[in-house]
Design a protein around this motif. Structure first.
Motif, PDB file in Angstrom:
ATOM      1  N   HIS A   1     -11.510   3.354 -15.706  1.00 16.89           N
ATOM      2  CA  HIS A   1     -10.649   4.283 -14.970  1.00 16.89           C
ATOM      3  C   HIS A   1     -10.627   4.041 -13.463  1.00 16.89           C
TER       4      HIS A   1
ATOM      5  N   ASN B   1      -5.905   6.582 -21.627  1.00 14.06           N
ATOM      6  CA  ASN B   1      -6.952   7.574 -21.332  1.00 14.06           C
ATOM      7  C   ASN B   1      -6.701   8.324 -20.018  1.00 14.06           C
TER       8      ASN B   1
ATOM      9  N   ALA C   1      -7.288  10.640 -13.456  1.00 15.03           N
ATOM     10  CA  ALA C   1      -7.825   9.304 -13.692  1.00 15.03           C
ATOM     11  C   ALA C   1      -7.071   8.657 -14.840  1.00 15.03           C
TER      12      ALA C   1
ATOM     13  N   LEU D   1     -13.512   8.640 -11.520  1.00 10.61           N
ATOM     14  CA  LEU D   1     -12.713   9.691 -12.158  1.00 10.61           C
ATOM     15  C   LEU D   1     -13.103  11.057 -11.593  1.00 10.61           C
TER      16      LEU D   1
ATOM     17  N   ALA E   1      -6.746   4.652 -17.111  1.00  3.93           N
ATOM     18  CA  ALA E   1      -7.297   3.330 -17.384  1.00  3.93           C
ATOM     19  C   ALA E   1      -6.181   2.399 -17.850  1.00  3.93           C
TER      20      ALA E   1
END
Length: 320
Positions: A103, A71, A89, A135, A91
């Protein structure tokens, strides 16, 4: 020849969280979330509509496992003190949720004049007060200082994300004086999720204006506005004022749904301020809206009112 400020929307399809920056070299630089959430692309062109056909350069890809493996969201490209930086950002992949809402924020750097062709290096995680979901970082310069603004989950506050600001020691390190300048408080910020995110800054008329987005990423997504006097202490939460109503939202009549996560740029001739944002052209979504790929990048001009505030009106219809 007089320039038209009516851009043919969508400018770029299937690119959410758009960041468009006009550099001193005369080029527009563009990056955004890609539907696969697996890489960071940068493209450049002399005109905004030229970005549509510009070849994207993949400057970074996610890892197969670990903290940078899932992501990849909302990259922004900035030019600071003679070098390029991308903030984004990322994850980590997990067995249960593929890293959704896990994140952290990261930075990349490039020393080349042309960031599309240059080499990018990882500068690591941009660390804030908590190791929690965070993020949508953006940066801006004011009176010789660089400020970093982002969205984060405070473990002690109900909701999904609030917005914070801090000064920067260097382009990938915060000073450590972060303060919260906004949290979801009005109903329009709390539909589906309690969200303040996606900040973007424009300085005009003696003020620092900061747009942000709130609520879930479906048709309820919309933009709000904070502002501070340019002479105020930007690390003092009381310097920031929030309008109680959204400034940009779904337009059923124009077929535009969930507009938000914007950036700002100027027209090719430098005469007009432009709002860059994403929106869908349909309301009903199958499944999680985060995995619907059709948030398209759109651009439209906006004006300023007699009090020096931006007036965004409504998201314009798609071009015929």
């Amino acid at each position: 020849m007089t320039q038209s400020y009516d851009y043919k929307n969508p400018v770029i399809e299937q690119r959410a969280d758009p960041w468009m920056y006009k550099h001193t070299d005369g080029y527009y630089y563009f990056t955004a979330s890609v539907p696969e959430y697996d890489r960071i692309e940068v493209r450049r062109a002399k005109t905004i509509e030229g970005l549509k056909g510009a070849t994207p350069a993949v400057v970074w890809r996610k890892y197969d496992e670990g903290p940078l493996s899932a992501n990849i969201w909302a990259p922004e490209i900035h030019y600071i003190d003679g070098a390029w930086y991308i903030y984004f950002a990322a994850a980590r992949t997990t067995e249960t949720d593929n890293g959704l809402f896990d994140h952290r924020m990261y930075a990349l750097a490039c020393q080349s004049n042309n960031p599309v062709e240059g080499t990018w290096e990882e500068k690591g995680q941009v660390k804030s007060k908590w190791e929690s979901f965070c993020l949508d970082a953006t940066v801006f310069e004011h009176k010789g200082d660089h400020y970093y603004v982002w969205a984060q989950k405070d473990p002690d506050i109900e909701g999904n994300s609030n917005m914070y600001i801090d000064k920067m020691v260097n382009p990938w390190t915060l000073k450590g004086d972060q303060v919260m300048i906004s949290q979801p408080e009005y109903e329009w910020e709390k539909v589906g999720f309690y969200v303040n995110e996606g900040a973007a800054v424009i300085k005009r008329n003696g003020k620092i204006f900061m747009t942000f987005s709130g609520s879930a990423t479906d048709h309820n997504y919309r933009m709000g506005l904070l502002y501070a006097d340019e002479e105020s202490d930007l690390l003092n939460p009381s310097s920031w004022h929030k309008l109680d109503k959204p400034v940009f939202a779904t337009s059923e009549e124009n077929g535009q749904y969930g507009p938000g996560h914007n950036s700002f740029t100027t027209s090719e001739d430098g005469e007009k301020d432009l709002l860059v944002y994403h929106a869908r052209n349909y309301k009903e979504i199958d499944g999680d809206p985060l995995y619907d790929p059709n948030r398209h990048t759109r651009v439209q001009a906006f004006e300023w009112d007699e009090n020096g505030f931006p007036v965004f009106e409504k998201p314009v219809p798609d071009a015929d």
